[in-house]
Scaffold this motif. Structure first.
Motif, PDB file in Angstrom:
ATOM      1  N   ARG A  88      19.455  -4.161 -18.698  1.00  0.00           N
ATOM      2  CA  ARG A  88      19.978  -4.955 -19.808  1.00  0.00           C
ATOM      3  C   ARG A  88      18.914  -4.970 -20.878  1.00  0.00           C
ATOM      4  NH1 ARG A  88      22.805  -9.129 -16.194  1.00  0.00           N
ATOM      5  NH2 ARG A  88      24.767  -8.016 -15.884  1.00  0.00           N
ATOM      6  N   GLY A  89      19.362  -5.104 -22.123  1.00  0.00           N
ATOM      7  CA  GLY A  89      18.403  -5.106 -23.217  1.00  0.00           C
ATOM      8  C   GLY A  89      18.897  -5.899 -24.403  1.00  0.00           C
ATOM      9  N   GLU A  90      17.996  -6.090 -25.333  1.00  0.00           N
ATOM     10  CA  GLU A  90      18.319  -6.828 -26.552  1.00  0.00           C
ATOM     11  C   GLU A  90      17.229  -6.565 -27.587  1.00  0.00           C
ATOM     12  OE1 GLU A  90      20.899  -8.692 -28.657  1.00  0.00           O
ATOM     13  OE2 GLU A  90      21.202  -8.898 -26.498  1.00  0.00           O
ATOM     14  N   ILE A  91      17.636  -6.475 -28.826  1.00  0.00           N
ATOM     15  CA  ILE A  91      16.713  -6.405 -29.948  1.00  0.00           C
ATOM     16  C   ILE A  91      16.562  -7.833 -30.468  1.00  0.00           C
ATOM     17  CG2 ILE A  91      16.373  -5.531 -32.277  1.00  0.00           C
ATOM     18  CD1 ILE A  91      18.246  -3.197 -31.454  1.00  0.00           C
ATOM     19  N   TYR A  92      15.331  -8.232 -30.796  1.00  0.00           N
ATOM     20  CA  TYR A  92      15.136  -9.610 -31.234  1.00  0.00           C
ATOM     21  C   TYR A  92      13.929  -9.750 -32.156  1.00  0.00           C
ATOM     22  CZ  TYR A  92      11.329  -9.953 -27.842  1.00  0.00           C
ATOM     23  OH  TYR A  92      10.166  -9.764 -27.161  1.00  0.00           O
ATOM     24  N   LYS A  93      13.910 -10.856 -32.872  1.00  0.00           N
ATOM     25  CA  LYS A  93      12.749 -11.325 -33.623  1.00  0.00           C
ATOM     26  C   LYS A  93      12.433 -12.712 -33.097  1.00  0.00           C
ATOM     27  CE  LYS A  93      13.284  -8.899 -37.993  1.00  0.00           C
ATOM     28  NZ  LYS A  93      13.392  -9.027 -39.448  1.00  0.00           N
ATOM     29  N   GLY A  94      11.190 -13.098 -33.127  1.00  0.00           N
ATOM     30  CA  GLY A  94      10.826 -14.427 -32.633  1.00  0.00           C
ATOM     31  C   GLY A  94      10.719 -14.446 -31.126  1.00  0.00           C
ATOM     32  N   ASP A  95      11.276 -15.493 -30.520  1.00  0.00           N
ATOM     33  CA  ASP A  95      11.204 -15.644 -29.070  1.00  0.00           C
ATOM     34  C   ASP A  95      12.159 -14.685 -28.364  1.00  0.00           C
ATOM     35  OD1 ASP A  95       9.361 -17.704 -29.356  1.00  0.00           O
ATOM     36  OD2 ASP A  95      10.913 -19.255 -29.357  1.00  0.00           O
ATOM     37  N   ARG A  96      11.729 -14.201 -27.218  1.00  0.00           N
ATOM     38  CA  ARG A  96      12.561 -13.316 -26.398  1.00  0.00           C
ATOM     39  C   ARG A  96      13.817 -14.076 -25.974  1.00  0.00           C
ATOM     40  NH1 ARG A  96      13.703 -11.214 -21.228  1.00  0.00           N
ATOM     41  NH2 ARG A  96      13.239  -9.011 -20.992  1.00  0.00           N
ATOM     42  N   PRO A  97      14.991 -13.464 -26.153  1.00  0.00           N
ATOM     43  CA  PRO A  97      16.227 -14.156 -25.757  1.00  0.00           C
ATOM     44  C   PRO A  97      16.322 -14.326 -24.245  1.00  0.00           C
ATOM     45  CG  PRO A  97      16.700 -11.908 -26.450  1.00  0.00           C
ATOM     46  CD  PRO A  97      15.250 -12.141 -26.698  1.00  0.00           C
ATOM     47  N   ARG A  98      16.958 -15.424 -23.828  1.00  0.00           N
ATOM     48  CA  ARG A  98      17.151 -15.662 -22.397  1.00  0.00           C
ATOM     49  C   ARG A  98      18.197 -14.717 -21.829  1.00  0.00           C
ATOM     50  NH1 ARG A  98      19.292 -20.671 -21.237  1.00  0.00           N
ATOM     51  NH2 ARG A  98      19.979 -20.871 -23.381  1.00  0.00           N
ATOM     52  N   ARG A  99      19.287 -14.508 -22.581  1.00  0.00           N
ATOM     53  CA  ARG A  99      20.354 -13.596 -22.131  1.00  0.00           C
ATOM     54  C   ARG A  99      20.290 -12.303 -22.914  1.00  0.00           C
ATOM     55  NH1 ARG A  99      26.180 -16.216 -21.535  1.00  0.00           N
ATOM     56  NH2 ARG A  99      26.081 -15.765 -23.738  1.00  0.00           N
ATOM     57  N   LEU A 100      20.321 -11.214 -22.182  1.00  0.00           N
ATOM     58  CA  LEU A 100      20.306  -9.894 -22.817  1.00  0.00           C
ATOM     59  C   LEU A 100      21.745  -9.392 -22.847  1.00  0.00           C
ATOM     60  CD1 LEU A 100      17.108  -8.445 -21.100  1.00  0.00           C
ATOM     61  CD2 LEU A 100      17.306  -9.879 -23.138  1.00  0.00           C
ATOM     62  N   THR A 101      22.239  -9.048 -24.029  1.00  0.00           N
ATOM     63  CA  THR A 101      23.676  -8.796 -24.203  1.00  0.00           C
ATOM     64  C   THR A 101      24.086  -7.326 -24.157  1.00  0.00           C
ATOM     65  OG1 THR A 101      23.530  -8.679 -26.620  1.00  0.00           O
ATOM     66  CG2 THR A 101      23.865 -10.869 -25.641  1.00  0.00           C
ATOM     67  N   LYS A 102      23.146  -6.450 -23.972  1.00  0.00           N
ATOM     68  CA  LYS A 102      23.504  -5.036 -23.913  1.00  0.00           C
ATOM     69  C   LYS A 102      23.219  -4.492 -22.517  1.00  0.00           C
ATOM     70  CE  LYS A 102      22.794  -4.570 -28.784  1.00  0.00           C
ATOM     71  NZ  LYS A 102      22.056  -5.793 -29.079  1.00  0.00           N
ATOM     72  N   VAL A 103      24.092  -3.612 -22.061  1.00  0.00           N
ATOM     73  CA  VAL A 103      23.910  -2.919 -20.787  1.00  0.00           C
ATOM     74  C   VAL A 103      23.503  -1.489 -21.122  1.00  0.00           C
ATOM     75  CG1 VAL A 103      25.011  -2.188 -18.641  1.00  0.00           C
ATOM     76  CG2 VAL A 103      25.657  -4.373 -19.691  1.00  0.00           C
ATOM     77  N   GLN A 104      22.446  -1.030 -20.484  1.00  0.00           N
ATOM     78  CA  GLN A 104      21.889   0.272 -20.834  1.00  0.00           C
ATOM     79  C   GLN A 104      21.780   1.171 -19.613  1.00  0.00           C
ATOM     80  OE1 GLN A 104      18.344  -1.513 -22.386  1.00  0.00           O
ATOM     81  NE2 GLN A 104      19.138  -1.502 -24.458  1.00  0.00           N
ATOM     82  N   THR A 105      22.074   2.434 -19.827  1.00  0.00           N
ATOM     83  CA  THR A 105      21.922   3.426 -18.766  1.00  0.00           C
ATOM     84  C   THR A 105      21.030   4.545 -19.297  1.00  0.00           C
ATOM     85  OG1 THR A 105      24.141   2.941 -17.949  1.00  0.00           O
ATOM     86  CG2 THR A 105      23.133   4.990 -17.198  1.00  0.00           C
ATOM     87  N   TYR A 106      20.002   4.843 -18.526  1.00  0.00           N
ATOM     88  CA  TYR A 106      19.080   5.932 -18.842  1.00  0.00           C
ATOM     89  C   TYR A 106      19.197   6.974 -17.733  1.00  0.00           C
ATOM     90  CZ  TYR A 106      16.508   2.148 -21.314  1.00  0.00           C
ATOM     91  OH  TYR A 106      16.136   1.092 -22.099  1.00  0.00           O
ATOM     92  N   VAL A 107      19.215   8.238 -18.108  1.00  0.00           N
ATOM     93  CA  VAL A 107      19.079   9.325 -17.140  1.00  0.00           C
ATOM     94  C   VAL A 107      17.747   9.982 -17.448  1.00  0.00           C
ATOM     95  CG1 VAL A 107      19.997  11.503 -16.279  1.00  0.00           C
ATOM     96  CG2 VAL A 107      21.574   9.691 -17.008  1.00  0.00           C
ATOM     97  N   LEU A 108      16.861   9.965 -16.473  1.00  0.00           N
ATOM     98  CA  LEU A 108      15.544  10.558 -16.651  1.00  0.00           C
ATOM     99  C   LEU A 108      15.417  11.803 -15.791  1.00  0.00           C
ATOM    100  CD1 LEU A 108      15.114   7.264 -16.957  1.00  0.00           C
ATOM    101  CD2 LEU A 108      12.775   8.020 -17.285  1.00  0.00           C
ATOM    102  N   VAL A 109      14.677  12.776 -16.302  1.00  0.00           N
ATOM    103  CA  VAL A 109      14.410  14.006 -15.564  1.00  0.00           C
ATOM    104  C   VAL A 109      12.912  14.276 -15.587  1.00  0.00           C
ATOM    105  CG1 VAL A 109      16.680  15.026 -15.990  1.00  0.00           C
ATOM    106  CG2 VAL A 109      14.808  15.480 -17.590  1.00  0.00           C
TER     107      VAL A 109
END
Length: 150
Positions: A88-109
């Motif tokens: 999960r992730g989130e872009i923010y300014k100021g304090d880190r948000p408690r809830r992260l509203t994006k779901v992210q998938t990375y494929v690494l090689v």
């Protein structure tokens, strides 16, 4: 694969750090030359050059001065040289948000130089209300292990 897990997670940490410095070049170096990158608004970028160029623009305009919050939910290896990271992730300014509203998938090689890089990235805006409604009326949609009784 504990060393590989550490190496894969280090790539995600480096991504967050590069974003925090607003360093598009460092951000882009974490991707393969032909990486696929899909933003939460649905924009599809192909290749490190597009990823760097788009982030140079973003860092001077829409996301200037922001930081990136990240929470890894799962790391799964598909073999010795490929891994899927879900978080999960989130872009923010100021304090880190408690809830992260994006779901992210990375494929690494693991590339020929032995370094892990991101080959594909997908970012989706989570819709918790829609998710809750769908779970209430269609219990079969609840993921196993979500902590919600079916």
């Amino acid at each position: 694969m504990p060393d590989d897990r550490t190496a894969v997670l280090a790539v995600i940490d480096a991504l967050v750090a590069a974003w925090g410095r607003q360093d598009a070049e460092a951000y882009g170096r974490l991707f393969t030359a032909d990486a696929t990158y899909v933003t939460w608004v649905g924009t599809h970028y192909r290749g490190r050059r597009d990823i760097v160029a788009s982030h140079q623009e973003l860092f001077t305009k829409f996301v200037k001065g922001t930081r990136l919050a990240d929470e890894v939910l799962d790391v799964r290896f598909l073999g010795p040289d490929a891994a899927v990271v879900t978080g999960r992730g989130e872009i923010y300014k100021g304090d880190r948000p408690r809830r992260l509203t994006k779901v992210q998938t990375y494929v690494l090689v693991r590339e020929d130089d032995g370094r892990w890089r991101i080959a594909a990235f997908q970012n989706t805006k989570r819709k918790p209300l829609m998710e809750a409604v769908s779970f209430r009326f269609a219990r079969g949609l609840v993921p196993t292990g979500a902590g919600i009784d079916r």
